[in-house]
Enzyme design. Structure first.
Site, PDB file in Angstrom:
ATOM      1  N   LYS A   1       0.840  -1.210   0.000  1.00 41.21           N
ATOM      2  CA  LYS A   1       0.000   0.000   0.000  1.00 41.21           C
ATOM      3  C   LYS A   1       0.867   1.250   0.000  1.00 41.21           C
ATOM      4  O   LYS A   1       0.615   2.208  -0.736  1.00 41.21           O
ATOM      5  CB  LYS A   1      -0.863   0.041   1.273  1.00 41.21           C
TER       6      LYS A   1
ATOM      7  N   GLN B   1      -5.081  -1.047   9.753  1.00 39.16           N
ATOM      8  CA  GLN B   1      -5.044  -2.412   9.223  1.00 39.16           C
ATOM      9  C   GLN B   1      -5.695  -3.393  10.200  1.00 39.16           C
ATOM     10  O   GLN B   1      -5.414  -3.375  11.404  1.00 39.16           O
ATOM     11  CB  GLN B   1      -3.568  -2.809   8.960  1.00 39.16           C
TER      12      GLN B   1
ATOM     13  N   ASP C   1     -11.255   3.288   3.985  1.00 41.78           N
ATOM     14  CA  ASP C   1     -11.659   1.878   3.972  1.00 41.78           C
ATOM     15  C   ASP C   1     -13.173   1.740   3.802  1.00 41.78           C
ATOM     16  O   ASP C   1     -13.665   0.659   3.478  1.00 41.78           O
ATOM     17  CB  ASP C   1     -11.281   1.216   5.307  1.00 41.78           C
TER      18      ASP C   1
HETATM   19  N1  GUN Z   1      -7.409  -6.456   6.425  1.00 45.83           N
HETATM   20  C1  GUN Z   1      -7.718  -7.218   5.364  1.00 45.83           C
HETATM   21  N2  GUN Z   1      -8.283  -6.473   4.379  1.00 45.83           N
HETATM   22  C2  GUN Z   1      -8.314  -5.208   4.850  1.00 45.83           C
HETATM   23  C3  GUN Z   1      -8.769  -3.977   4.298  1.00 45.83           C
HETATM   24  O1  GUN Z   1      -9.282  -3.892   3.174  1.00 45.83           O
HETATM   25  N3  GUN Z   1      -8.631  -2.898   5.100  1.00 45.83           N
HETATM   26  C4  GUN Z   1      -8.091  -2.965   6.340  1.00 45.83           C
HETATM   27  N4  GUN Z   1      -8.013  -1.846   7.049  1.00 45.83           N
HETATM   28  N5  GUN Z   1      -7.656  -4.086   6.881  1.00 45.83           N
HETATM   29  C5  GUN Z   1      -7.774  -5.203   6.136  1.00 45.83           C
END
Ligand code: GUN
Length: 303
Positions: free
Chosen positions: A54, A98, A121
């Site tokens: 990311k 996350q 998100d």
């Molecule tokens: N953990 C697994 N997929 C995601 C996501 O799309 N966003 C976040 N914040 N955590 C995750």
């Protein structure tokens, strides 16, 4: 029949190109450089590698990336304190915490503490509610990526039978809402669904988001259907090397489907591209500017 393979990698690269163009214009015309803060608590290896890609893509598209790594013992109060600081920081336009979080931290409390205007998100109750109500919202990245992939095959989803396997807050539920916004007829199947194979066989559009390796078999799929595989499962055959497979038995389903997204190289790259797109949209909205749509479905296009 042999299915068309949906090239998520290429489609995501195209979207990242559009995001980079929008970032360039924002900086040139308005002096705004979108910034994305990523918060990682603990050192889950899968989360670490996801967060690293990311950050690389954020910087690659011309945005600022703010990296917050906290030890696994971090308390809920400490994390809430960091979120309050990020909410108040004008150089931060997007905040991503996350998941999963360590057991001592309630993820619902943390998600609800993120300013909905910076919730790239799309997990906050405000954005989830806005999505359900057909109002403009920051929508979750993986489901948006699924819709964009399906629309490369079927530009209009109106009237199609869509089946979503999985009802998580991250994928299944928001995906069902996005499909409704596209005027599809939507069924959400889950672990208690009876006659799952027969339900799936009705689908013109089948989305698998359950986390069960290769669960969807050839005879679950209507000939010609579009199949989008959200699963990411590491499997290690006896005596063999581990590999990543989806929730769909790719080789056999590709013989009956009209189109199918592979794993890896399907939904995965779309998730990050949509996150970058959401960050630009958030930066525009926070500055009172019109947001670029990046192919996302319009709000309030329902009857
Ligand atoms: N953990 C697994 N997929 C995601 C996501 O799309 N966003 C976040 N914040 N955590 C995750």
């Amino acid at each position: 029949m042999t299915a068309k393979i949906i090239d998520g990698k290429g489609i995501a690269a195209d979207l990242r190109g559009k995001v980079a163009d929008a970032v360039h214009r924002l900086a040139r015309d308005r002096g705004i450089v979108p910034g994305l803060a990523v918060v990682l608590v603990g050192n889950n290896p899968a989360s670490e590698s996801y967060v690293a890609s990311k950050m690389k893509m954020t910087v690659g598209s011309g945005m600022r990336s703010f990296d917050h790594r906290l030890p696994k013992e971090t308390s809920e109060a400490e994390l809430l304190g960091l979120i309050a600081r990020l909410n108040a920081d004008p150089s931060v336009h997007g905040i991503l915490v996350q998941l999963p979080l360590p057991a001592q931290i309630d993820p619902h409390k943390i998600i609800a503490a993120v300013d909905p205007a910076k919730d790239v998100d799309g997990f906050s109750p405000v954005n989830a509610g806005r999505l359900c109500a057909g109002l403009p919202a920051l929508a979750p990245c993986t489901p948006v990526g699924c819709i964009l992939l399906a629309k490369t095959v079927q530009p209009s989803l109106a009237g199609l039978e869509a089946v979503v396997i999985g009802r998580s807050n991250i994928v299944g539920k928001p995906l069902a809402q996005l499909l409704l916004a596209e005027n599809a007829t939507v069924t959400v199947a889950h672990s208690k669904t009876r006659e799952l194979a027969a339900v799936c066989r009705r689908a013109d559009l089948l989305f698998a988001a359950v986390g069960r390796p290769e669960m969807v078999r050839r005879d679950w799929v209507k000939p010609g259907a579009t199949v989008i595989d959200v699963g990411v499962n590491r499997v290690t055959p006896a005596g063999g090397r581990s590999r990543i497979v989806g929730d769909v038995a790719f080789a056999e389903v590709a013989e009956v489907a009209g189109a199918i997204s592979p794993v890896p190289g399907g939904v995965g790259p779309m998730t990050i591209a949509c996150l970058l797109a959401n960050t630009v949209r958030a930066a525009c909205a926070l500055a009172g500017l019109r947001e670029p749509a990046f192919g996302q479905p319009p709000a309030e296009d329902r009857e």
